[in-house]
Scaffold this motif. Structure first.
Motif, PDB file in Angstrom:
ATOM      1  N   TYR A  93      -4.006   3.095   2.207  1.00  0.00           N
ATOM      2  CA  TYR A  93      -2.646   3.404   2.658  1.00  0.00           C
ATOM      3  C   TYR A  93      -1.838   2.132   2.867  1.00  0.00           C
ATOM      4  O   TYR A  93      -0.697   2.009   2.378  1.00  0.00           O
ATOM      5  CB  TYR A  93      -2.714   4.218   3.948  1.00  0.00           C
ATOM      6  CG  TYR A  93      -1.374   4.425   4.610  1.00  0.00           C
ATOM      7  CD1 TYR A  93      -0.456   5.340   4.101  1.00  0.00           C
ATOM      8  CD2 TYR A  93      -1.027   3.717   5.758  1.00  0.00           C
ATOM      9  CE1 TYR A  93       0.782   5.533   4.712  1.00  0.00           C
ATOM     10  CE2 TYR A  93       0.196   3.908   6.384  1.00  0.00           C
ATOM     11  CZ  TYR A  93       1.101   4.822   5.855  1.00  0.00           C
ATOM     12  OH  TYR A  93       2.321   5.011   6.467  1.00  0.00           O
ATOM     13  N   VAL A  97       1.571   0.816   1.005  1.00  0.00           N
ATOM     14  CA  VAL A  97       2.756   0.445   1.781  1.00  0.00           C
ATOM     15  C   VAL A  97       3.214  -0.961   1.393  1.00  0.00           C
ATOM     16  O   VAL A  97       4.418  -1.217   1.191  1.00  0.00           O
ATOM     17  CB  VAL A  97       2.458   0.514   3.297  1.00  0.00           C
ATOM     18  CG1 VAL A  97       3.595  -0.136   4.100  1.00  0.00           C
ATOM     19  CG2 VAL A  97       2.281   1.962   3.737  1.00  0.00           C
ATOM     20  N   TYR A 100       4.989  -0.911  -1.937  1.00  0.00           N
ATOM     21  CA  TYR A 100       6.357  -0.386  -1.824  1.00  0.00           C
ATOM     22  C   TYR A 100       7.317  -1.432  -1.271  1.00  0.00           C
ATOM     23  O   TYR A 100       8.470  -1.528  -1.709  1.00  0.00           O
ATOM     24  CB  TYR A 100       6.370   0.854  -0.929  1.00  0.00           C
ATOM     25  CG  TYR A 100       6.188   2.153  -1.681  1.00  0.00           C
ATOM     26  CD1 TYR A 100       7.221   2.678  -2.461  1.00  0.00           C
ATOM     27  CD2 TYR A 100       4.998   2.855  -1.617  1.00  0.00           C
ATOM     28  CE1 TYR A 100       7.059   3.861  -3.152  1.00  0.00           C
ATOM     29  CE2 TYR A 100       4.824   4.045  -2.302  1.00  0.00           C
ATOM     30  CZ  TYR A 100       5.860   4.550  -3.070  1.00  0.00           C
ATOM     31  OH  TYR A 100       5.702   5.717  -3.767  1.00  0.00           O
ATOM     32  N   LEU A 115       9.569  -0.429   8.264  1.00  0.00           N
ATOM     33  CA  LEU A 115       8.126  -0.604   8.175  1.00  0.00           C
ATOM     34  C   LEU A 115       7.397   0.031   9.363  1.00  0.00           C
ATOM     35  O   LEU A 115       6.318   0.610   9.197  1.00  0.00           O
ATOM     36  CB  LEU A 115       7.796  -2.104   8.096  1.00  0.00           C
ATOM     37  CG  LEU A 115       6.309  -2.469   8.031  1.00  0.00           C
ATOM     38  CD1 LEU A 115       5.646  -1.850   6.805  1.00  0.00           C
ATOM     39  CD2 LEU A 115       6.150  -3.994   8.030  1.00  0.00           C
ATOM     40  N   PHE A 118       6.143   3.548   8.987  1.00  0.00           N
ATOM     41  CA  PHE A 118       4.909   3.713   8.216  1.00  0.00           C
ATOM     42  C   PHE A 118       3.683   3.296   9.024  1.00  0.00           C
ATOM     43  O   PHE A 118       2.636   3.952   8.962  1.00  0.00           O
ATOM     44  CB  PHE A 118       4.979   2.899   6.929  1.00  0.00           C
ATOM     45  CG  PHE A 118       5.998   3.393   5.945  1.00  0.00           C
ATOM     46  CD1 PHE A 118       5.752   4.506   5.150  1.00  0.00           C
ATOM     47  CD2 PHE A 118       7.213   2.751   5.804  1.00  0.00           C
ATOM     48  CE1 PHE A 118       6.690   4.965   4.237  1.00  0.00           C
ATOM     49  CE2 PHE A 118       8.158   3.196   4.899  1.00  0.00           C
ATOM     50  CZ  PHE A 118       7.898   4.310   4.117  1.00  0.00           C
ATOM     51  N   LYS A 123       6.903   8.637  10.215  1.00  0.00           N
ATOM     52  CA  LYS A 123       7.967   8.813   9.230  1.00  0.00           C
ATOM     53  C   LYS A 123       8.400  10.267   9.098  1.00  0.00           C
ATOM     54  O   LYS A 123       9.541  10.556   8.726  1.00  0.00           O
ATOM     55  CB  LYS A 123       7.506   8.287   7.861  1.00  0.00           C
ATOM     56  CG  LYS A 123       8.563   8.393   6.754  1.00  0.00           C
ATOM     57  CD  LYS A 123       8.080   7.772   5.455  1.00  0.00           C
ATOM     58  CE  LYS A 123       9.026   8.071   4.299  1.00  0.00           C
ATOM     59  NZ  LYS A 123      10.365   7.517   4.498  1.00  0.00           N
ATOM     60  N   SER A 138       4.499  10.353   2.137  1.00  0.00           N
ATOM     61  CA  SER A 138       3.669   9.877   3.246  1.00  0.00           C
ATOM     62  C   SER A 138       3.830  10.746   4.488  1.00  0.00           C
ATOM     63  O   SER A 138       3.060  10.595   5.449  1.00  0.00           O
ATOM     64  CB  SER A 138       4.015   8.424   3.583  1.00  0.00           C
ATOM     65  OG  SER A 138       5.352   8.317   4.023  1.00  0.00           O
TER      66      SER A 138
END
Length: 387
Positions: A93, A97, A100, A115, A118, A123, A138
């Motif tokens: 994960y 992240v 991205y 950020l 996440f 989120k 997500s």
């Protein structure tokens, strides 16, 4: 709590079949967001429910392991539990992240959320896909992480107060409370049913928040409790277990029509529970030894199931990126060949993520747990010698 009479086999092949179906259905559903052949929305329009199937599976598997530990030891080792969850979920994960945030070309839609959203798995609360649609899938990981955090604490509290039998009442209360919560959410979005903003508002207030999406997790827990604590009842359904598959399919067909119009309050109130019950029936069949799903191993679904987490994490950014690259060479984004290439790329990337990130951390987890078990054993031995 009494020890369950039914013991898990080392491998439940039926759940692999369902997990493989779930990820494939989700991939097809998300592919319709980009260039796609005309048949994709027809086949994949109901594919959002693949996430609900994942939730049912998570509810079943996580609660089953916790029920087994409670039955054996009377408690739950939170340290061991969170070590297992952290090494399983976080490495892949966090890698995605990072991709991205460091590779803008990987963005499939609008701007990223901050950020911290996440990193804290929050989120899914207040998310507006019109302005922060990138890595929007997500949201389901947020729901699962919140579930993973709360469930063992609730079970420990029930065990501490010797209220295990009241757990089913709590389960039913939360399930029924979901109807009231979704009704409240509907009051917020109902004035916008005939506006362009409705779909985004529906997702923000109804679709994404954890408190509206507990139904499949609760159904998974209920199936697990039935499996473990009512083994005699569970055994009795053996003669009719293969009828559960068409029954679950019939419930899902009903759920399909119920959810066909999200501007209808009936879909908001009853749509998610109907999907959860349909998939819950299928999971119940898949874990019964008399079921055809239970009996037969298939290497294809086993491999897809093993890759499902990596596939889910990586696919939504890779699909449009691959389409843009193929367009430079004259490939039509709406063609079947483009779709085939996109899926090959997604699978290859998932294999790479699984091998390079997931598996090394799983091996590291096993070493950490082994050292922890050895340390505990040594401590117990020293205590016994001292006594």
């Amino acid at each position: 709590m009494q020890a369950p009479a039914v013991q898990f086999p080392k491998k439940l092949y039926g759940l692999d079949h369902l997990r493989a179906f779930a990820i494939c259905y989700v991939l097809i559903y998300h592919y319709r967001l980009f260039g796609h052949p005309d048949w994709v929305p027809v086949i994949g329009g109901f594919g959002w429910t693949g996430v609900d199937l994942f939730f049912v599976l998570s509810g079943f598997l996580i609660s089953s392991h916790l029920f087994a530990e409670l039955s054996k030891t009377g408690t739950i080792s939170l340290k061991t539990y969170f070590i297992k969850r952290s090494f399983r979920i976080l490495p892949a994960y966090l890698f995605i992240v990072a991709v991205y945030f460091l590779v803008p070309a990987y963005h499939e839609r609008e701007a990223l959320s901050p950020l911290w959203r996440f990193l804290t798995f929050t989120k899914n609360f207040g998310m507006d896909t019109r302005v922060e649609g990138t890595f929007s899938h997500s949201w389901s990981l947020c729901v699962e992480e919140q579930f993973y955090l709360v469930l063992p604490l609730v079970l420990l509290a029930l065990a501490y107060y010797k209220a295990g039998k009241k757990g089913l009442l709590l389960l039913a209360a939360i399930f029924l409370g979901g109807f009231a919560i979704r009704w409240c959410g509907w009051q917020i979005i109902a004035p916008y049913t005939n506006t362009d903003a409705f779909s985004a508002l529906f997702r923000t207030y109804i679709y994404y928040p954890t408190y509206n999406r507990l139904d499949p997790l609760l159904v998974g827990i209920a199936v697990s409790a039935f499996y473990h604590y009512r083994p005699a009842w569970f055994a009795k359904i053996g003669k009719a277990v293969n009828w559960l598959l068409p029954l679950g399919l019939l419930v899902l067909i009903g759920a399909y029509y119920l959810n066909s119009n999200e501007t209808n309050i009936k879909a908001t109130l009853f749509g998610f529970p109907a999907v959860a019950v349909g998939y819950g029936i299928m999971v119940m069949a898949a874990v019964h030894p008399a079921s055809i799903l239970y009996k037969y191993q298939w290497a294809v679904t086993e491999k897809i199931a093993a890759l499902s987490y990596s596939l889910y994490l990586s696919h939504k950014g890779l699909m449009p990126l691959t389409q843009r690259l193929l367009a430079l060479y004259g490939f039509d984004p709406n063609s079947n060949i483009t779709m085939l290439i996109c899926f090959i790329v997604v699978i290859a990337a998932a294999v790479l993520l699984h091998i390079v990130v997931e598996k090394p951390f799983l091996r590291m987890r096993d070493r950490v747990l082994k050292r922890k078990a050895q340390s505990t054993s040594d401590t117990q031995q020293l205590t016994a010698e001292a006594v």
